[in-house]
Every structure is written in structure tokens, then in C-alpha cells.
Design an enzyme around this catalytic site. Structure first.
Site, short mmCIF file in Angstrom:
data_model
loop_
_atom_site.label_atom_id
_atom_site.label_comp_id
_atom_site.label_asym_id
_atom_site.label_seq_id
_atom_site.Cartn_x
_atom_site.Cartn_y
_atom_site.Cartn_z
N CYS A 335 0.81 -1.23 -0.01
CA CYS A 335 -0.13 -0.02 -0.08
C CYS A 335 0.82 1.16 -0.05
O CYS A 335 1.78 1.47 -1.19
CB CYS A 335 -1.06 -0.25 1.00
SG CYS A 335 -2.36 0.90 0.63
N HIS A 461 -3.64 -5.21 0.56
CA HIS A 461 -3.17 -5.56 1.79
C HIS A 461 -3.19 -7.15 1.64
O HIS A 461 -4.09 -7.54 2.48
CB HIS A 461 -3.93 -5.00 2.99
CG HIS A 461 -3.71 -3.61 3.21
ND1 HIS A 461 -2.60 -3.12 4.00
CD2 HIS A 461 -4.44 -2.46 2.87
CE1 HIS A 461 -2.79 -1.79 3.82
NE2 HIS A 461 -3.52 -1.53 3.11
N GLU A 463 -1.69 -9.34 3.60
CA GLU A 463 -1.53 -9.90 4.94
C GLU A 463 -2.95 -10.06 5.45
O GLU A 463 -3.09 -10.80 6.49
CB GLU A 463 -0.86 -8.77 5.76
CG GLU A 463 -1.54 -7.41 6.32
CD GLU A 463 -1.47 -6.25 5.23
OE1 GLU A 463 -1.04 -6.76 4.29
OE2 GLU A 463 -1.63 -5.24 5.65
N1 GLN Z 1 -2.04 6.86 2.64
C1 GLN Z 1 -2.19 5.92 1.65
C2 GLN Z 1 -3.47 6.07 0.86
O1 GLN Z 1 -4.48 6.72 1.13
C3 GLN Z 1 -1.89 4.45 1.73
C4 GLN Z 1 -2.70 3.83 2.70
C5 GLN Z 1 -2.09 2.49 3.19
O2 GLN Z 1 -1.31 2.17 3.12
N2 GLN Z 1 -3.17 1.63 3.78
O3 GLN Z 1 -3.35 5.76 -0.61
#
Ligand code: GLN
Length: 487
Positions: A335, A461, A463
Site C-alpha cells: 500500500c 493488503h 496480509e
Molecule cells: N495513505 C495511502 C493512501 O491513502 C496509503 C494507505 C495505506 O497504506 N493503507 O492511499
């Protein structure tokens, strides 16, 4: 709160995102990992949701002028939530958060008291989880708090069938007998939950004490026939975690105190990633703002930059990506971690000085990470997140395709910003290939670096889907690559 989406993760642990895009608390992650069952929106109920629902119904006139009360209106709404997840299931486990005696949880306890009357004896059982503190100075375990909490429960009409006792010392027979007497619970139903080296050992400890048989007999259920030891695979997995043959050190960019609970699933997924290799994953928490950062990285075999919000430490994270790229250390970006990889490539390989995400620098000349136009129109922060599972197509010949061994996968999201497609060609010609795409929205989901032993970064994600019996392939592959690097 209606959901934990707007709550500070340092206060409440990670926000666990379900497949259907609900932002829930980290307990649901534990249930997915232990049960291999997918949780959904309705598997999590908050006081905020219950009151919201009842008040909305009142406003719509659904109560026909009656006075709305905690009993029965709030308790009915709670019971309805329990029934909502029941269709097609043999057993519903309902966990009431908080501590007996909390004002907040009273309506919930009242609702489950009624539930047994509604469903009949033999269809409902109560398990009370209680702490048995150990006093070092007098070297003894204390059962008084348990006697009192059980007393409180009985006052409101709930008689626990099982006591699950969290202890750091063994619970001997005289102790159990004393608790049985004072708490009105049969001795064999006083269950010890001792400290264990891995949380995955807990079910084995319960099985040793016959918990499964007790539950089946109280609920008058028979276990599926023909299966001798339903825990055989689980036992093997616990063995691999407890007695690893190898060790590998992996660095995560972020401080320990920030990471412990706010990245619960991530840390578990790394542990799962080591199971197949019988490797213990030694996690190093990198303080990216500390001047000795490069020393901290000296002995690590893999680097992970996880998700996150806010610009604290962002330049440090980008520097860590650069280090992993240049030193050819296996790198997994998740992410925000993927966004850092894109920014790093843009700045250092494509000559776009000052390239950034508009989350951190809205005026950057090269907004390589940006909101997509549909999102920019929305004003309210709460509704702009991409949440839950989306399909991702994997390009033929890519590392991602080889890891997953599938053409298309579903992975869960929780973010606002995306790789800006205007810069995709440039990034690709610098060697950062987009190898996973959400085709409907034309959004980049996975990038990989060419000419690097293992450099994969994902917008989702992974995980959140890893379990100890089914470790996520990305984590297994990352841990394997890190082990190869170390040898
Ligand atoms: N802050 C980033 C976004 O909103 C990444 C978010 C995250 O890593 N969950 O895109």
C-alpha cells in the site's frame, strides 16, 4: 464509534478490512486466521451501529408511537445481529468485548441472557474469559477477581458454563476446585489458558483439557464422524513455528511501539511466511527517522515497507526503498509501501526530481501517486476510500504470476491514492513494471522491478488474507527470497 475506520490505530490496533469492505477491529482478523472462515460486515457489531439503527427506525415511525427503551428495543436489535450471521451455520460464536461490569456492555450482556431463554437450554452456552493475576511478591495466583466477575454475571442472570482462565502460571487442581466451588462451575469446566510461546498453540492447550468435548456435550452436537484428529494439520504447523530450523531477519519500516498492534495481520503474515521453510522470521523494527538507519539495515535479509497514513517518516521510507533497490535486498512494499517504491523510481530512475504523492505534497510537479478524478469530486474524507476485495489480473511472465500461479486474484484494499497512469510508461521504461491490474478501473495493483532478485510492491493488503494453515503466497515467497539472500 460506528466503525473503527476513523479511530486512531495506535489506540485500537489495526483496522481489519473484510472482503466486503467493512472496516472492523483486529479481533476479526484472529477469527479468520484461526477458523479459516471469511468474516463479513455483519460479523462485527458496535454500540454505535445498534443505536444508529434503533434511532433511525424510531425516526421512521417503525415503533408506532411506543416509548423506545434499552430493553427491549436495543436488546432486540442486538439479538437480531446475532441471528443475522446464523443461516447455514452450526454454531455462532458471539464475543462481547469489554469487561463484565462496564456500563457500555450491559445491554449486550442482557441480550445474551435473553438469548438462552429464546433458544432453549442446550442451544446456548456461556464462556467467561477471566484473568487470574499472579502476585510475584507472595508467589501466588489470585482467584478473587474471577469470583467477583462471575458474581457480577450471576447478578444479571448469566451463569457461565466454562471459565477460561488467562494465567502465566499453571492452574493446579486445588485452585480449580476452589474456583469451581465459589463460581458454581464444574471443575472440568475450569479451563486454563496459560501463556504460550505462539498464540497458535492455544487451541492445542484447550484440546488437551477436553474443551471440544465439553462444548459438544453442552450443545448436544456430535463431531463429524470418521475424523480421528481434526487438529493434526494445526499441530504440525505449531510444531514448525515452535521449533524452527532456520532464522531470517526482516526489517519493517516503522517503530515497534507503533507497529505491534496496528500491524497485527502483517506481523502474523510474516510468521506464516516462514512456516513452509521452517524458518523463524526475526522482525526488526526500523526507526526511519533515526540517524543510524543504515546501521540498522546492515544485517537484514529482507525489507518491508508497510501501509500507512500521514507523512511522518515518508522520506525515510523512500530512502529505505532506494537502499533495498541498490543493494538488491528482497523488498516487499504494501500500500503506502508500493507508493514509496513508485516515488523512489520516479525520482531516482526517471529524473523526476521532487516527484511525490499528492497526499504529502499537493503541489508536486510530478504527482506520480494521486487521487483518481472520481475521488477528487468527493468532499467527505470518510467516503473516499477504496475498501474491500477487488479482482487483480496478473501479467503473463511476471513474478507475481509465478508466485500466485493464477491469472487473477482477489485482494483487499484500504487506501485513497493510486498510481497515476500518466506516468506509467515512464516508470515502466525505467524498469518498474506494472504486473497486476484492476482492469475495470485501469488501476495499477502490483509493480515489480526488473533486474532485482525480488522486488514486489502491491497496492492492496495481502496480509489480511494470510492464515497459518494457508500462508499467503506473497509472504512465503518473500521470506524464501530473504533466506536465499542471507545464504
Ligand atoms: N495513505 C495511502 C493512501 O491513502 C496509503 C494507505 C495505506 O497504506 N493503507 O492511499
Amino acid at each position: 464509534n460506528v466503525d473503527p475506520g476513523t479511530m486512531n490505530p495506535y489506540q485500537h490496533g489495526e483496522v481489519f478490512v473484510t472482503e466486503d469492505g467493512a472496516e472492523t477491529d483486529l479481533d476479526l482478523g484472529h477469527y479468520e486466521r484461526f477458523l479459516n472462515v471469511k468474516m463479513h460486515r455483519h460479523n462485527n457489531t458496535t454500540t454505535g451501529q445498534i443505536y444508529d439503527e434503533v434511532i433511525n427506525q424510531e425516526r421512521q415511525g417503525k415503533f408506532l408511537g411506543k416509548t423506545v427503551q434499552v430493553i427491549p428495543h436495543i436488546t432486540n436489535a442486538i439479538k437480531e445481529r446475532i441471528r443475522r450471521v446464523a443461516p447455514g451455520k452450526d454454531v455462532v460464536i458471539t464475543e462481547i468485548g469489554g469487561t463484565v461490569g462496564d456500563i457500555e456492555s450491559l445491554p449486550f450482556l442482557e441480550a445474551i441472557r435473553q438469548f438462552k431463554i429464546d433458544c432453549g437450554t442446550g442451544n446456548v452456552l456461556y464462556v467467561h474469559v477471566t484473568l487470574i493475576p499472579y502476585l510475584k511478591s507472595s508467589e501466588e495466583l489470585k482467584t478473587k477477581p474471577t469470583q467477583h466477575s462471575v458474581g457480577k454475571l450471576r447478578e444479571i442472570g448469566i451463569e457461565p458454563d466454562l471459565l477460561v482462565c488467562r494465567t502465566e502460571r499453571p492452574l493446579d487442581l486445588p485452585m480449580r476446585e476452589k474456583m469451581a466451588l465459589f463460581c458454581n462451575v464444574p471443575v472440568k469446566q475450569i479451563i486454563a489458558a496459560p501463556d504460550v510461546s505462539t498464540i497458535y498453540e492455544v487451541p492445542l492447550k484447550f484440546a488437551e483439557q477436553g474443551v471440544d468435548q465439553i462444548l459438544l456435550s453442552i450443545l448436544r452436537l456430535r463431531s463429524p464422524s470418521g475424523k480421528k484428529d481434526g487438529l493434526a494439520d494445526w499441530r504440525k504447523m505449531v510444531q514448525a513455528i515452535k521449533f524452527p530450523k532456520r532464522k531470517v531477519s526482516i526489517a519493517i519500516a516503522g517503530k515497534y511501539i507503533e507497529l505491534k498492534d496496528s500491524y497485527k495481520s502483517l506481523i502474523e503474515a510474516l510468521i506464516h511466511g516462514g512456516i513452509e521453510q521452517e524458518a523463524h522470521v526475526d522482525i526488526h523494527y526500523l526507526d526511519v527517522s533515526h540517524p543510524d538507519l543504515w546501521d540498522q539495515l546492515k544485517n537484514v535479509s529482507g525489507i518491508l515497507v508497510p501501509g500507512g497514513f500521514g507523512d511522518r517518516g515518508i522520506e525515510g521510507k523512500i530512502a529505505v526503498v532506494k537502499y533495498a533497490r541498490e543493494h538488491k535486498i528482497p523488498f516487499l512494499g504494501i500500500c503506502l509501501g508500493m507508493q514509496c517504491a513508485v516515488i523512489e523510481t520516479a525520482r531516482n530512475l526517471c529524473g523526476m526530481t521532487g516527484a511525490h504523492s499528492t497526499e504529502f505534497n499537493p503541489k508536486t510537479r510530478y504527482p506520480v501517486i494521486d487521487l483518481i478524478p472520481e475521488q477528487r469530486k468527493l468532499k467527505n474524507l470518510g467516503g473516499t476510500m477504496r475498501l474491500g476485495a477487488y479482482p487483480c489480473r496478473l501479467s503473463a511472465g511476471s513474478r507475481a504470476r509465478a508466485i500466485y500461479r493464477r491469472e487473477s486474484v482477489n485482494e483487499r484494499h484500504r487506501h485513497r491514492y493510486e498510481l497515476n497512469n500518466i506516468y506509467r510508461k515512464k516508470l515502466e521504461s525505467a524498469g518498474l513494471k506494472v504486473t497486476g491490474i484492476y482492469t475495470k478501473g485501469k488501476l495499477a495493483e502490483i509493480v515489480e522491478l526488473k533486474d532485482h532478485p525480488w522486488f514486489v510492491a502491491v497496492q492492496f493488503h495481502p496480509e489480511l488474507q494470510s492464515t497459518p494453515l494457508y500462508p499467503h503466497p506473497l509472504f512465503s515467497s518473500f521470506v524464501r527470497a530473504s533466506m536465499e539472500h542471507s545464504s
